[in-house]
Design an enzyme around this catalytic site. Structure first.
Site, short mmCIF file in Angstrom:
data_model
loop_
_atom_site.label_atom_id
_atom_site.label_comp_id
_atom_site.label_asym_id
_atom_site.label_seq_id
_atom_site.Cartn_x
_atom_site.Cartn_y
_atom_site.Cartn_z
N LYS A 22 9.63 6.65 3.83
CA LYS A 22 8.95 5.34 3.82
C LYS A 22 9.68 4.36 2.91
O LYS A 22 9.92 3.21 3.26
CB LYS A 22 7.51 5.53 3.34
CG LYS A 22 6.86 4.25 2.92
CD LYS A 22 5.59 4.43 2.08
CE LYS A 22 5.78 4.75 0.64
NZ LYS A 22 5.40 3.78 -0.37
N CYS A 116 -1.69 -3.95 -9.80
CA CYS A 116 -1.59 -2.73 -9.01
C CYS A 116 -2.21 -1.59 -9.82
O CYS A 116 -2.23 -1.63 -11.04
CB CYS A 116 -0.11 -2.49 -8.77
SG CYS A 116 0.33 -0.87 -8.26
#
Ligand code: EPU
Length: 421
Positions: A22, A116
């Site tokens: 990914k 985050c």
């Protein structure tokens, strides 16, 4: 919302194939903005972060077709330069469209990524590098607006407080391929995903050298062409499968795995009394579950990856003795600790370090994943624990693992997905 039902599982046995990476696929997809010719990418995992990047490219007018693990990208229909908040907020890696848009279209508007769960994740190095190449960057209504009358190569020092940056190196390298003259990135990230991006750019006609070392040189070219390219295997998925087998016991062969991408992980597992055989295109792991405590420090490549820290802590929870984990990339990346503790793990954590006192057995419990790698750690712990574990927050797992539960079930793990009404 889905949940995973994990039950105490027997030792894992069999063969599984590694999916494509990914974290290599995302910047490579963004790099397709550097050409107007079609690109075919092989080995692209079907995970939600890849689908999000495909949506961002579509929003820019680009045609993206995903069949199995092949992605066809046709940038010829490019119509816009804006990556909007609703997509960027789903995935911080969206920031890597900034460099390519700027290089090819001299203008980019990308929603500014926010905070985050891993802690503060600044983008100063991305902005520093692009500004050095000649971009003017401002923040307008929450968007980064970058413009240039033409990028020019220069020497850029990309070291941050926590070392090199993978995606800042990627952003600057992509932008520099179409800049005038030569760019030298010092303190570049050496991760295999950066090397893969450089190799893809070379396949498109770029002149890049030094990838995989801290100094990357790019000689700008006027344009790039289409390419057909295979993305590297996912070293974090491979590491996760190795750690799952180490923790549950058994013998598993991971085909397509690259030993040179997981050197520090293999070394650590061997210290923990796990047998690993590295062959041409495969890794074989054998474990009798008698695991030794180990000390691990996460570091940029070739060090032990932060993206395997949580999974390693699941394994340490069932090792004999006291293990130590020092997290040097994201000192706040310990959201999995309270969840592992709910399953009986004995972990104390302060600042960027954790001490893990191994226990004989974990006990199944309802737990919730906070992020992608935490979810993988809880899968390993849940399969090793007595009784049943219900894992919520599976959408995090789906962001980055392709069919993980299918692969683990194939190896004999007791894992199934349920739709949580
Ligand atoms: N940093 C700065 N300034 C910046 C950029 C980063 O100070 O401008 C700091 C970060 O806060 C962090 C360190 O530098 O402390 C390293 O961060 P890096 O920029 O390398 O992370 P990234 O490129 O944003 C990629 C992966 C992450 C992985 C890190 C570190 C992708 C899409 N993401 O992020 O993967 O943890 O490198 O290896 O490639 C994951 O897959 O679960 C994941 C979080």
């Amino acid at each position: 919302m889905d949940k995973l039902i994990l039950q105490h599982s027997p030792p894992l046995r069999g063969t599984v194939a590694a999916s494509g990476a990914k974290n290599a696929a995302l910047p490579i997809m963004a790099a397709c903005l550097l050409t107007e010719e079609p690109v075919v990418l092989e080995g692209v995992p079907r995970v939600t972060d890849v689908l999000t990047m495909a949506d961002i490219l579509r929003r820019l007018g680009i045609r993206v077709d995903h069949e199995d693990e092949r992605l066809r990208i046709d940038p010829n229909h490019y119509t816009g330069s804006t990556a909007p908040y609703e997509l960027v907020s789903l995935m911080r890696a969206s920031i890597c469209v900034l460099g390519p848009l700027l290089a090819r279209h001299h203008r980019a508007r990308v929603s500014m990524p926010g905070g985050c769960i891993l802690g503060p994740r600044p983008i100063d190095l991305h902005l520093k590098g692009l500004a050095a190449l000649g971009a003017a960057i401002a923040v307008e209504h929450g968007d980064l607006v970058a413009t240039t009358s033409g990028l020019r190569g220069t020497v850029i020092h990309l070291a941050g407080a926590f070392g090199s940056s993978v995606l800042a190196t990627a952003n600057v390298m992509m932008a520099a391929t179409l800049a005038q003259g030569t760019t030298r990135i010092e303190h570049a990230a050496c991760e295999p995903e950066v090397v893969d991006l450089a190799n893809f750019l070379i396949a498109m006609g770029a002149t890049v050298s030094g990838q995989g070392t801290p100094v990357i040189q790019i000689d700008g070219v006027p344009e790039l062409h289409g390419a057909h390219y295979r993305v590297i295997p996912d070293r974090i998925e491979v590491g996760t499968l190795l750690m799952a087998t180490a923790t549950l016991g058994g013998e598993v062969t991971v085909t397509g795995a690259r030993g040179d991408h997981v050197g520090a992980v293999v070394e650590t597992l061997r210290e923990a009394n796990v047998q690993i055989e590295a062959g041409e295109g495969f890794l074989r792991v054998r474990s009798d579950r008698r695991l030794n405590a180990v000390e691990v420090t996460t570091l940029p490549f070739p060090g032990f990856p932060t993206d395997l820290q949580a999974q390693m802590m699941a394994m340490m929870s069932l090792s004999r003795g006291v293990s130590l984990m020092m997290e040097k990339i994201y000192p706040e990346r310990f959201m999995h600790v309270p969840e592992l503790r709910r399953m009986g793990a004995q972990i104390t954590h302060e600042g960027g370090s954790a001490i893990v006192k191994g226990v004989e057995q974990l006990s199944g419990a309802p737990v919730t994943a906070s992020d992608l790698r935490a979810s993988a750690a809880l899968v390993i712990a849940g399969l090793a624990a007595e009784n049943t574990t219900e894992l919520r927050g599976v959408e995090h797992l789906d962001r980055g693992y392709e069919r993980l539960e299918e692969k683990l079930a194939h190896l004999g793990a007791s894992i199934r997905r349920e739709h949580d009404a």
